[in-house]
Every structure is written in structure tokens, then in C-alpha cells.
Design a protein around this motif. Sequence first.
Motif, PDB file in Angstrom:
ATOM      1  N   PRO A 137       0.695  -1.159   0.073  1.00  0.00           N
ATOM      2  CA  PRO A 137      -0.214  -0.263  -0.420  1.00  0.00           C
ATOM      3  C   PRO A 137       0.862   1.172  -0.764  1.00  0.00           C
ATOM      4  N   LEU A 138       0.680   2.319  -1.361  1.00  0.00           N
ATOM      5  CA  LEU A 138       0.966   3.075  -0.787  1.00  0.00           C
ATOM      6  C   LEU A 138       0.206   4.794  -0.933  1.00  0.00           C
ATOM      7  N   PRO A 139       0.583   5.767   0.082  1.00  0.00           N
ATOM      8  CA  PRO A 139       0.058   6.649   0.449  1.00  0.00           C
ATOM      9  C   PRO A 139      -0.215   7.613  -1.213  1.00  0.00           C
ATOM     10  N   VAL A 140      -1.925   7.985  -1.133  1.00  0.00           N
ATOM     11  CA  VAL A 140      -1.806   9.070  -2.588  1.00  0.00           C
ATOM     12  C   VAL A 140      -2.211  10.212  -1.734  1.00  0.00           C
ATOM     13  N   TYR A 141      -1.515  11.513  -2.511  1.00  0.00           N
ATOM     14  CA  TYR A 141      -2.098  12.754  -1.905  1.00  0.00           C
ATOM     15  C   TYR A 141      -2.333  13.303  -2.845  1.00  0.00           C
ATOM     16  N   LEU A 142      -3.973  14.803  -3.086  1.00  0.00           N
ATOM     17  CA  LEU A 142      -4.000  15.744  -3.614  1.00  0.00           C
ATOM     18  C   LEU A 142      -2.949  16.785  -3.223  1.00  0.00           C
ATOM     19  N   GLY A 143      -2.251  17.566  -3.481  1.00  0.00           N
ATOM     20  CA  GLY A 143      -1.560  18.257  -2.803  1.00  0.00           C
ATOM     21  C   GLY A 143      -1.113  18.263  -1.413  1.00  0.00           C
ATOM     22  N   GLU A 144      -1.847  18.741  -0.359  1.00  0.00           N
ATOM     23  CA  GLU A 144      -1.592  18.224   1.399  1.00  0.00           C
ATOM     24  C   GLU A 144      -1.718  17.023   1.244  1.00  0.00           C
ATOM     25  N   ARG A 145      -3.554  16.874   1.153  1.00  0.00           N
ATOM     26  CA  ARG A 145      -4.234  16.455   1.541  1.00  0.00           C
ATOM     27  C   ARG A 145      -4.420  15.204   1.225  1.00  0.00           C
ATOM     28  N   HIS A 146      -4.008  13.944   2.322  1.00  0.00           N
ATOM     29  CA  HIS A 146      -4.100  12.790   1.697  1.00  0.00           C
ATOM     30  C   HIS A 146      -5.218  11.881   1.848  1.00  0.00           C
ATOM     31  N   LEU A 147      -5.437  11.225   0.814  1.00  0.00           N
ATOM     32  CA  LEU A 147      -7.101  10.777  -0.013  1.00  0.00           C
ATOM     33  C   LEU A 147      -7.135   9.390   0.628  1.00  0.00           C
ATOM     34  N   PHE A 148      -5.935   8.506   0.881  1.00  0.00           N
ATOM     35  CA  PHE A 148      -5.870   7.273   0.578  1.00  0.00           C
ATOM     36  C   PHE A 148      -5.082   6.494   0.080  1.00  0.00           C
ATOM     37  N   ASP A 149      -4.887   5.256   0.490  1.00  0.00           N
ATOM     38  CA  ASP A 149      -4.029   4.629  -0.358  1.00  0.00           C
ATOM     39  C   ASP A 149      -4.294   3.370  -0.987  1.00  0.00           C
ATOM     40  N   ALA A 150      -3.180   3.168  -1.995  1.00  0.00           N
ATOM     41  CA  ALA A 150      -3.294   2.103  -2.699  1.00  0.00           C
ATOM     42  C   ALA A 150      -2.352   1.305  -3.312  1.00  0.00           C
ATOM     43  N   LYS A 151      -2.970   0.133  -3.585  1.00  0.00           N
ATOM     44  CA  LYS A 151      -2.037  -1.210  -3.835  1.00  0.00           C
ATOM     45  C   LYS A 151      -1.022  -1.487  -4.685  1.00  0.00           C
ATOM     46  N   VAL A 152       0.301  -1.092  -4.643  1.00  0.00           N
ATOM     47  CA  VAL A 152       1.167  -1.979  -6.141  1.00  0.00           C
ATOM     48  C   VAL A 152       0.297  -3.350  -6.802  1.00  0.00           C
ATOM     49  N   LYS A 153       0.218  -2.565  -8.061  1.00  0.00           N
ATOM     50  CA  LYS A 153       0.079  -3.265  -9.150  1.00  0.00           C
ATOM     51  C   LYS A 153       0.989  -3.875  -9.637  1.00  0.00           C
ATOM     52  N   ILE A 154       1.684  -5.080  -9.774  1.00  0.00           N
ATOM     53  CA  ILE A 154       2.992  -5.125 -10.537  1.00  0.00           C
ATOM     54  C   ILE A 154       2.431  -6.199 -12.220  1.00  0.00           C
ATOM     55  N   GLY A 155       3.250  -4.939 -13.262  1.00  0.00           N
ATOM     56  CA  GLY A 155       2.511  -5.907 -14.209  1.00  0.00           C
ATOM     57  C   GLY A 155       3.689  -5.937 -15.826  1.00  0.00           C
ATOM     58  N   ASP A 156       3.536  -6.921 -16.438  1.00  0.00           N
ATOM     59  CA  ASP A 156       4.425  -6.660 -17.654  1.00  0.00           C
ATOM     60  C   ASP A 156       3.739  -7.288 -18.682  1.00  0.00           C
ATOM     61  N   PRO A 157       3.199  -6.085 -19.267  1.00  0.00           N
ATOM     62  CA  PRO A 157       3.107  -5.101 -19.743  1.00  0.00           C
ATOM     63  C   PRO A 157       2.632  -3.831 -18.668  1.00  0.00           C
ATOM     64  N   ALA A 158       2.749  -2.622 -18.379  1.00  0.00           N
ATOM     65  CA  ALA A 158       2.260  -2.005 -17.529  1.00  0.00           C
ATOM     66  C   ALA A 158       3.307  -0.776 -17.693  1.00  0.00           C
ATOM     67  N   ALA A 159       1.272   0.375 -17.719  1.00  0.00           N
ATOM     68  CA  ALA A 159       2.033   1.114 -17.850  1.00  0.00           C
ATOM     69  C   ALA A 159       1.792   2.444 -16.352  1.00  0.00           C
ATOM     70  N   LEU A 160       2.310   2.702 -16.133  1.00  0.00           N
ATOM     71  CA  LEU A 160       2.326   4.148 -14.917  1.00  0.00           C
ATOM     72  C   LEU A 160       0.550   4.521 -14.401  1.00  0.00           C
ATOM     73  N   GLU A 161      -0.416   3.966 -13.417  1.00  0.00           N
ATOM     74  CA  GLU A 161      -1.313   4.211 -13.534  1.00  0.00           C
ATOM     75  C   GLU A 161      -2.144   3.998 -12.722  1.00  0.00           C
ATOM     76  N   LEU A 162      -2.335   5.009 -11.384  1.00  0.00           N
ATOM     77  CA  LEU A 162      -3.678   4.484 -11.054  1.00  0.00           C
ATOM     78  C   LEU A 162      -5.540   4.719 -11.263  1.00  0.00           C
ATOM     79  N   HIS A 163      -5.313   3.353 -10.771  1.00  0.00           N
ATOM     80  CA  HIS A 163      -7.020   3.225 -10.840  1.00  0.00           C
ATOM     81  C   HIS A 163      -7.672   2.934  -9.943  1.00  0.00           C
ATOM     82  N   ILE A 164      -8.737   4.075 -10.575  1.00  0.00           N
ATOM     83  CA  ILE A 164     -10.653   3.803  -8.887  1.00  0.00           C
ATOM     84  C   ILE A 164     -11.480   3.847  -9.714  1.00  0.00           C
ATOM     85  N   ASP A 165     -12.004   3.983  -8.916  1.00  0.00           N
ATOM     86  CA  ASP A 165     -14.356   3.463  -9.796  1.00  0.00           C
ATOM     87  C   ASP A 165     -14.354   4.435  -9.546  1.00  0.00           C
TER      88      ASP A 165
END
Length: 187
Positions: A137-165
Amino acid sequence: MKVVIGISNRHVHLKKEVWESLFGQIPMEKRNDLGQPGQFATTSTVDISYNGVTIEHVRVIGPIRNYNQIEISASDARVLGVNPPRRQSGDVQGSLPITLIGPKGKVDLESGLILAEMHIHMTPEMANDLNLVDKEPLPVYLGERHLFDAKVKIGDPAALELHIDTDEGKLYNLNTGTEVDVKICGK
């Protein structure tokens, strides 16, 4: 580290046999590419049904998978009257059953219905360079505000992108393309 958001609407991933039961012996037709290499939205949709309640026109995502997975939001779950587990994509064992209805047939799946966990796609090389492991899990911020934690998903191939619903996008006032900061603590 700066990461771009990708908002994920309800969708399905299908095995070849289920695709053919729902659509017949036709190939998937690409509507548009998605942010992850090789992933695309098809022109095809299915209806998903649970206990007589149906959500229509749920997009099929290609390519063909080796598992069936139906990803919905918490709002969708309330409409269907279900409480699916929150899981990493691909972790469908013991998840909820669901019925899929396509133009050529209907398939009753014993499992596959989940709420997808927030996750950050990255390649093994990037994870190694950052000293990160899959599902960390990694903490995600918008500016100084902590929004949530998101888990690393390692894949090959992959593009750096954060998925939420879609629900999470609304909750945090985020859109596809919004750039957020992901903190890599102590590393």
C-alpha cells in the motif's frame, strides 16, 4: 512520485468459452485502447444480473483472459443487492456469483463479481527501482491532503497509472487524467 488517475467504470473480463457462449464465434472488436498496454474497451456489452435485478450494457474489456471477472462499484452493488469482496484484479476465487446475458446466450458464473481495490499499475523494473513489492500500500495525496492508500500492482507490460472506480472518483473529486502524488515512505 506523480501518477495519473484512470477512472474505471463497471466492466467485465471474459474467458474465451464464456465470450463464445455470450457472443458466438466472433472476435472481440476494439472500440478504443485503454491506458494499460494491450488493454481495450470492446464494442460489446453484456447485462449482469443477480436475484432478478439487472444492470444493462456493461462493457467487455479485452483481450480474452484466463479468468472471468466482473468489476462493479459499491453503488452498483447496492443496486444489485449484493456485497462483493474488495479484491485485486484477478483474485476471483471465492468471490460472488453473477449471471451474464449476451446476444447469443446466458452464463451463470459461480464466482467473479468483485469490487476492485484501488491500485497503481507499474512494471517490475519500476517497482524494483523504487524498492516496492506487489500489493504494497502507498499513500496517495492531492496537494497536502491524504486521500487514500492504493496497492502496487506489478505487471508486464504496464503503464504507470492509478485505477479507482467511479464512486471513488466522485468521493475524492478526481477525474481520469488528474495527477496525484504517491508517497514512497522511507524508501
